[in-house]
Design an enzyme around this catalytic site. Structure first.
Site, mmCIF file in Angstrom:
data_model
loop_
_atom_site.group_PDB
_atom_site.id
_atom_site.type_symbol
_atom_site.label_atom_id
_atom_site.label_comp_id
_atom_site.label_asym_id
_atom_site.label_seq_id
_atom_site.Cartn_x
_atom_site.Cartn_y
_atom_site.Cartn_z
ATOM 1 N NE ARG A 21 -3.586 0.238 2.522
ATOM 2 C CZ ARG A 21 -4.889 0.405 2.338
ATOM 3 N NH1 ARG A 21 -5.630 -0.623 1.992
ATOM 4 N NH2 ARG A 21 -5.455 1.573 2.501
ATOM 5 N N PRO A 30 -4.039 -1.741 -3.645
ATOM 6 C CG PRO A 30 -5.962 -2.168 -4.907
ATOM 7 C CD PRO A 30 -4.477 -2.009 -5.025
ATOM 8 C CE LYS A 31 -0.172 -6.120 -2.107
ATOM 9 N NZ LYS A 31 1.036 -6.875 -1.814
ATOM 10 C CE LYS A 32 -10.743 -4.058 3.286
ATOM 11 N NZ LYS A 32 -12.194 -3.804 3.177
ATOM 12 N N PRO A 79 5.657 -5.823 -4.157
ATOM 13 C CG PRO A 79 6.273 -4.972 -2.088
ATOM 14 C CD PRO A 79 6.648 -4.985 -3.526
#
Length: 192
Positions: free
Chosen positions: A108, A114-116, A192
């Site tokens: 991020r 857009p990582k969660k 990543p």
């Protein structure tokens, strides 16, 4: 700690950063992707301007990252939409779900992904490859295919992971960015 030392840090906490500095090397990644066609209307509501839907397709992927320098062993999954930006075809990364805090934070903060937090898994069950995504206690996706039934052409596989990707970076409440959005694009998803 002196101010010049603070400005050299990538992230906080200063005594135990959320992720180490790169570059990162990804070894022995495993990709499982499924592309499906869908109704274009929901996609049009999800894709921000100035991107345009190129095709009403979504690529769901689960990626095993068993050996990543600095970030460890983790798995991620995501949804990528077929888009066009200034005449160039590529993919808009709608969402990614990851089971590793360092991979989420670095993805991020450095790379605009857009990582969660989620619980993606990629495993072999007898003769079947199984990709799943759990969000909290809910199973939100399950994908299966025969395990190593036929090889995929290397050039076609490379084309699938090296197409341009477009992501949106939102910087709220900073004077320079009020009311604006910054676009980021890359030639491949190698960060990543």
């Amino acid at each position: 700690m002196r101010s010049q030392d603070v400005t050299q840090q990538l992230t906080t906490p200063l005594n135990a950063p959320a992720y180490p500095p790169g570059p990162y090397r990804f070894t022995d990644r495993e990709y499982f992707t499924i592309t499906y066609r869908t109704d274009p209307r929901p996609l049009e509501r999800l894709v921000p301007e100035p991107l345009r839907i190129a095709e009403p397709t979504v690529r769901f992927e689960v990626i095993r990252m068993p050996d990543t320098t600095g970030l460890g062993d983790y798995t991620e999954s995501g949804q990528l939409l077929s888009v066009e930006y200034q005449g160039e075809r590529g993919e808009y990364v709608l969402a990614m779900y990851v089971d590793s805090l360092p991979a989420i934070a670095s993805g991020r903060e450095i790379s605009v992904y857009p990582k969660k937090l989620g619980a993606p898994r990629l495993a072999v069950d007898s003769d079947t490859l199984v990709g799943t995504l759990d969000y909290g206690s809910l199973r939100v996706a399950t994908a299966t295919m025969g395990y190593k039934h036929a090889p995929l052409d290397t050039d076609r596989a490379r084309e699938g992971i090296c197409c341009p990707t477009f992501m949106l970076k939102i910087c709220p409440d900073t004077p320079a960015s009020r009311g604006s959005a910054n676009w980021s694009g890359s030639g491949s998803r190698t960060s990543p």
